[in-house]
Write a protein that holds these residues in place. Structure first.
Motif, PDB file in Angstrom:
ATOM      1  N   LEU A  53      18.141  16.130  29.469  1.00 45.55           N
ATOM      2  CA  LEU A  53      19.359  16.500  28.745  1.00 45.55           C
ATOM      3  C   LEU A  53      20.550  16.100  29.607  1.00 45.55           C
ATOM      4  O   LEU A  53      20.695  16.594  30.728  1.00 45.55           O
ATOM      5  CB  LEU A  53      19.412  18.010  28.483  1.00 45.55           C
ATOM      6  N   LEU A  54      21.363  15.175  29.095  1.00 46.71           N
ATOM      7  CA  LEU A  54      22.574  14.752  29.796  1.00 46.71           C
ATOM      8  C   LEU A  54      23.756  15.436  29.141  1.00 46.71           C
ATOM      9  O   LEU A  54      24.034  15.211  27.961  1.00 46.71           O
ATOM     10  CB  LEU A  54      22.757  13.235  29.708  1.00 46.71           C
ATOM     11  N   LEU A  55      24.458  16.259  29.892  1.00 44.99           N
ATOM     12  CA  LEU A  55      25.597  17.010  29.361  1.00 44.99           C
ATOM     13  C   LEU A  55      26.846  16.676  30.165  1.00 44.99           C
ATOM     14  O   LEU A  55      26.866  16.868  31.384  1.00 44.99           O
ATOM     15  CB  LEU A  55      25.323  18.520  29.426  1.00 44.99           C
ATOM     16  N   ARG A  56      27.860  16.204  29.466  1.00 43.34           N
ATOM     17  CA  ARG A  56      29.149  16.000  30.127  1.00 43.34           C
ATOM     18  C   ARG A  56      29.879  17.341  30.163  1.00 43.34           C
ATOM     19  O   ARG A  56      29.790  18.134  29.224  1.00 43.34           O
ATOM     20  CB  ARG A  56      29.983  14.974  29.371  1.00 43.34           C
ATOM     21  N   HIS A  57      30.601  17.584  31.227  1.00 42.51           N
ATOM     22  CA  HIS A  57      31.362  18.832  31.346  1.00 42.51           C
ATOM     23  C   HIS A  57      32.284  19.013  30.142  1.00 42.51           C
ATOM     24  O   HIS A  57      32.638  18.053  29.452  1.00 42.51           O
ATOM     25  CB  HIS A  57      32.178  18.859  32.640  1.00 42.51           C
ATOM     26  N   ALA A  58      32.719  20.249  29.928  1.00 44.17           N
ATOM     27  CA  ALA A  58      33.603  20.580  28.806  1.00 44.17           C
ATOM     28  C   ALA A  58      35.049  20.166  29.113  1.00 44.17           C
ATOM     29  O   ALA A  58      35.383  19.755  30.228  1.00 44.17           O
ATOM     30  CB  ALA A  58      33.511  22.079  28.512  1.00 44.17           C
ATOM     31  N   LYS A  59      35.895  20.284  28.102  1.00 40.30           N
ATOM     32  CA  LYS A  59      37.305  19.885  28.179  1.00 40.30           C
ATOM     33  C   LYS A  59      38.036  20.638  29.289  1.00 40.30           C
ATOM     34  O   LYS A  59      37.865  21.846  29.445  1.00 40.30           O
ATOM     35  CB  LYS A  59      37.967  20.169  26.818  1.00 40.30           C
ATOM     36  N   THR A  60      38.888  19.918  30.022  1.00 42.06           N
ATOM     37  CA  THR A  60      39.552  20.498  31.184  1.00 42.06           C
ATOM     38  C   THR A  60      41.068  20.433  31.095  1.00 42.06           C
ATOM     39  O   THR A  60      41.629  19.689  30.290  1.00 42.06           O
ATOM     40  CB  THR A  60      39.155  19.769  32.477  1.00 42.06           C
ATOM     41  N   GLU A  61      41.678  21.173  31.995  1.00 40.52           N
ATOM     42  CA  GLU A  61      43.118  21.067  32.188  1.00 40.52           C
ATOM     43  C   GLU A  61      43.394  19.677  32.763  1.00 40.52           C
ATOM     44  O   GLU A  61      42.547  19.092  33.425  1.00 40.52           O
ATOM     45  CB  GLU A  61      43.604  22.162  33.137  1.00 40.52           C
ATOM     46  N   PRO A  62      44.593  19.119  32.471  1.00 36.44           N
ATOM     47  CA  PRO A  62      44.883  17.755  32.940  1.00 36.44           C
ATOM     48  C   PRO A  62      44.988  17.645  34.459  1.00 36.44           C
ATOM     49  O   PRO A  62      44.609  16.632  35.037  1.00 36.44           O
ATOM     50  CB  PRO A  62      46.207  17.398  32.270  1.00 36.44           C
ATOM     51  N   ASP A  63      45.497  18.682  35.108  1.00 40.62           N
ATOM     52  CA  ASP A  63      45.663  18.670  36.564  1.00 40.62           C
ATOM     53  C   ASP A  63      45.307  20.036  37.125  1.00 40.62           C
ATOM     54  O   ASP A  63      45.570  21.055  36.494  1.00 40.62           O
ATOM     55  CB  ASP A  63      47.116  18.362  36.941  1.00 40.62           C
ATOM     56  N   ALA A  64      44.762  20.035  38.326  1.00 39.34           N
ATOM     57  CA  ALA A  64      44.471  21.294  39.013  1.00 39.34           C
ATOM     58  C   ALA A  64      45.704  21.721  39.806  1.00 39.34           C
ATOM     59  O   ALA A  64      46.447  20.866  40.289  1.00 39.34           O
ATOM     60  CB  ALA A  64      43.298  21.106  39.957  1.00 39.34           C
ATOM     61  N   PRO A  65      45.939  23.026  39.934  1.00 40.12           N
ATOM     62  CA  PRO A  65      47.063  23.488  40.759  1.00 40.12           C
ATOM     63  C   PRO A  65      47.021  22.906  42.174  1.00 40.12           C
ATOM     64  O   PRO A  65      48.060  22.654  42.774  1.00 40.12           O
ATOM     65  CB  PRO A  65      46.893  25.012  40.774  1.00 40.12           C
TER      66      PRO A  65
END
Length: 180
Positions: free
Chosen positions: A5-17
């Protein structure tokens, strides 16, 4: 038979603090989508025996949500966080998959990042569901899940073009299917 099972990570914030890519967290949609995919996996056994997860914040968070969604469906997979999965190309990802032969799970989940995950899915595909192949050909979106079967009992024998793409799902495809 081995199942991957290949799973791409879920949707993220555009930039990290912190400004560091590895520190990017899931956004609100990412939390919902990861839970939806985790629920789908729980409802479509068998569950993975082992999960190999990139140590980036977004992949860890995706794993935690998916794991929680699978809790009621059976024994929980073991997990290993592998730094080499972050930014890995298809050859590096294939090496990680083959290393699973040490513990020899029958069903292995890999949670990682594009472009490597999408490229890996495309290069593993040798046969399988044609509609799934077309959909996967376009993209492996966030929370996208590609499920492969390999006609072998040894992860060391997994190779490019030998996988049968059994199913490809994403939150978007699940929403479309529920409307029909």
């Amino acid at each position: 038979m081995r199942r991957l099972l290949l799973l791409r990570h879920a949707k993220t914030e555009p930039d990290a603090p912190s400004g560091q890519d590895q520190d990017r967290r899931l956004d609100e949609r990412g939390h919902r989508d990861a839970a939806e995919i985790g629920g789908w996996i729980a409802a479509h056994p068998p569950l993975p025996n082992l999960a190999l997860v990139s140590p980036a914040v977004r992949t860890r968070e995706t794993w935690e949500i998916v794991r929680d969604a699978m809790k009621s469906a059976g024994p929980q997979p073991k997990v290993e966080f592998l730094p080499e999965l972050y930014g890995a190309d298809p050859a590096q990802l294939l090496t990680a998959i083959r290393m699973a032969s040490v513990t020899d799970p029958k069903r292995l989940m890999l949670i990682g990042h594009n472009p490597g995950m999408h490229e890996l899915a495309l290069t593993l595909t040798g046969s399988g569901d044609e509609a799934a192949q077309r959909a996967l050909g376009d993209n492996l979106p966030t929370s996208g899940l590609a499920i492969f079967e390999f006609a072998t009992d040894d992860w060391n024998e997994v190779s490019f073009r030998r996988g049968k793409l059994v199913q490809f799902v994403s939150p978007k495809l699940l929403k479309q299917a529920s409307r029909n």
